[in-house]
Motif scaffolding. Structure first.
Motif, PDB file in Angstrom:
ATOM      1  N   ASP A  29       0.850  -1.181   0.000  1.00  0.00           N
ATOM      2  CA  ASP A  29       0.000   0.000   0.000  1.00  0.00           C
ATOM      3  C   ASP A  29       0.889   1.234   0.000  1.00  0.00           C
ATOM      4  OD1 ASP A  29      -2.456   1.311  -0.104  1.00  0.00           O
ATOM      5  OD2 ASP A  29      -2.665   1.396   2.067  1.00  0.00           O
ATOM      6  N   VAL A  30       0.365   2.299  -0.566  1.00  0.00           N
ATOM      7  CA  VAL A  30       1.083   3.564  -0.639  1.00  0.00           C
ATOM      8  C   VAL A  30       0.067   4.691  -0.537  1.00  0.00           C
ATOM      9  CG1 VAL A  30       1.050   3.595  -3.183  1.00  0.00           C
ATOM     10  CG2 VAL A  30       2.797   4.887  -1.964  1.00  0.00           C
ATOM     11  N   HIS A  31       0.409   5.731   0.205  1.00  0.00           N
ATOM     12  CA  HIS A  31      -0.459   6.900   0.353  1.00  0.00           C
ATOM     13  C   HIS A  31       0.389   8.160   0.383  1.00  0.00           C
ATOM     14  CE1 HIS A  31      -4.484   5.289   1.343  1.00  0.00           C
ATOM     15  NE2 HIS A  31      -3.821   4.250   1.809  1.00  0.00           N
ATOM     16  N   PRO A  32      -0.187   9.279  -0.060  1.00  0.00           N
ATOM     17  CA  PRO A  32       0.531  10.546   0.062  1.00  0.00           C
ATOM     18  C   PRO A  32       0.505  11.058   1.495  1.00  0.00           C
ATOM     19  CG  PRO A  32      -1.605  10.898  -0.984  1.00  0.00           C
ATOM     20  CD  PRO A  32      -1.455   9.409  -0.779  1.00  0.00           C
ATOM     21  N   LEU A  33       1.500  11.843   1.838  1.00  0.00           N
ATOM     22  CA  LEU A  33       1.538  12.548   3.122  1.00  0.00           C
ATOM     23  C   LEU A  33       1.074  13.982   2.883  1.00  0.00           C
ATOM     24  CD1 LEU A  33       4.978  11.318   4.517  1.00  0.00           C
ATOM     25  CD2 LEU A  33       2.715  10.721   5.379  1.00  0.00           C
ATOM     26  N   LYS A  34       0.163  14.431   3.768  1.00  0.00           N
ATOM     27  CA  LYS A  34      -0.401  15.769   3.630  1.00  0.00           C
ATOM     28  C   LYS A  34      -0.460  16.452   4.991  1.00  0.00           C
ATOM     29  CE  LYS A  34      -1.623  15.368  -0.722  1.00  0.00           C
ATOM     30  NZ  LYS A  34      -1.059  16.125  -1.793  1.00  0.00           N
ATOM     31  N   LYS A  35      -0.392  17.776   4.972  1.00  0.00           N
ATOM     32  CA  LYS A  35      -0.573  18.544   6.207  1.00  0.00           C
ATOM     33  C   LYS A  35      -2.030  18.416   6.662  1.00  0.00           C
ATOM     34  CE  LYS A  35       3.100  21.890   5.415  1.00  0.00           C
ATOM     35  NZ  LYS A  35       3.979  21.628   6.528  1.00  0.00           N
ATOM     36  N   LYS A  36      -2.253  18.628   7.949  1.00  0.00           N
ATOM     37  CA  LYS A  36      -3.589  18.573   8.559  1.00  0.00           C
ATOM     38  C   LYS A  36      -4.191  17.172   8.553  1.00  0.00           C
ATOM     39  CE  LYS A  36      -4.569  23.395   7.620  1.00  0.00           C
ATOM     40  NZ  LYS A  36      -5.428  24.385   7.072  1.00  0.00           N
ATOM     41  N   ARG A  37      -3.358  16.155   8.530  1.00  0.00           N
ATOM     42  CA  ARG A  37      -3.806  14.769   8.672  1.00  0.00           C
ATOM     43  C   ARG A  37      -2.944  14.136   9.764  1.00  0.00           C
ATOM     44  NH1 ARG A  37      -8.142  11.994   6.332  1.00  0.00           N
ATOM     45  NH2 ARG A  37      -6.839  10.167   6.519  1.00  0.00           N
ATOM     46  N   LEU A  38      -3.473  13.111  10.427  1.00  0.00           N
ATOM     47  CA  LEU A  38      -2.695  12.370  11.424  1.00  0.00           C
ATOM     48  C   LEU A  38      -1.843  11.318  10.728  1.00  0.00           C
ATOM     49  CD1 LEU A  38      -5.409  11.755  14.174  1.00  0.00           C
ATOM     50  CD2 LEU A  38      -3.550  13.425  14.218  1.00  0.00           C
TER      51      LEU A  38
END
Length: 161
Positions: A8-17
């Motif tokens: 699995d792969v996901h982007p990292l974003k501000k305002k998320r845990l």
């Protein structure tokens, strides 16, 4: 015995845990996704489902279903384990590798292992969680995402009806 592989792969974003293995890790960015986006648990879940030839996470928990919005991936992993047991299998062990540039994951690995073992009803020593970087290469190396590779070994526990 059967073996399954998950990724699995996901982007990292501000305002998320940043939640990995059910552990919230203090960091300036978090994982973006429909549920809590716990890529570690998603990859392990896919490995388990794959080993039993039961499809993938999206088949059982589609990101189009509002019921799974911000849903805890610990609950998803427990449901996967219940489904696995209903099909006559149990998890023997899992091995996983988190690929992320920052933050350091090592201080959180034991808590992750305990969470995963509890969900799968196995001993902690049957759960391996490792972490590495991509040495500054790719979107992961630039701090834009996180990926996880996982392998699960399952065995038959009883005949299904």
């Amino acid at each position: 015995m059967r073996v399954g592989f998950g990724y699995d792969v996901h982007p990292l974003k501000k305002k998320r845990l940043l939640i990995l293995g059910g552990v919230t890790i203090p960091f300036e960015k978090g994982v973006q996704g429909h549920s809590d986006a716990d890529v570690l648990l998603h990859a392990i879940g896919d490995a388990i489902l794959g080993a039993a030839a039961l499809g993938d996470l999206g088949k059982h928990f589609p990101d189009t279903d509002p019921a799974y919005a911000n849903f805890s991936s610990l609950l998803l992993l427990r449901e996967i384990n219940t489904l696995l047991n209903k099909h006559g299998y149990s998890v023997v062990n899992v091995d996983s590798t988190i690929v992320i540039e920052r933050p350091k994951i090592a201080p959180h690995i034991e808590s992750m292992r305990k969470n995963i073992a509890e969900c799968l009803q196995i001993e902690v020593d049957a759960v391996s969680v490792k972490a590495t970087t991509s040495e500054g290469m790719s979107f992961i190396g630039k701090g834009a995402g996180v990926a996880v590779h996982a392998v699960a070994l399952i065995s038959r526990i009883h005949e299904t009806s």
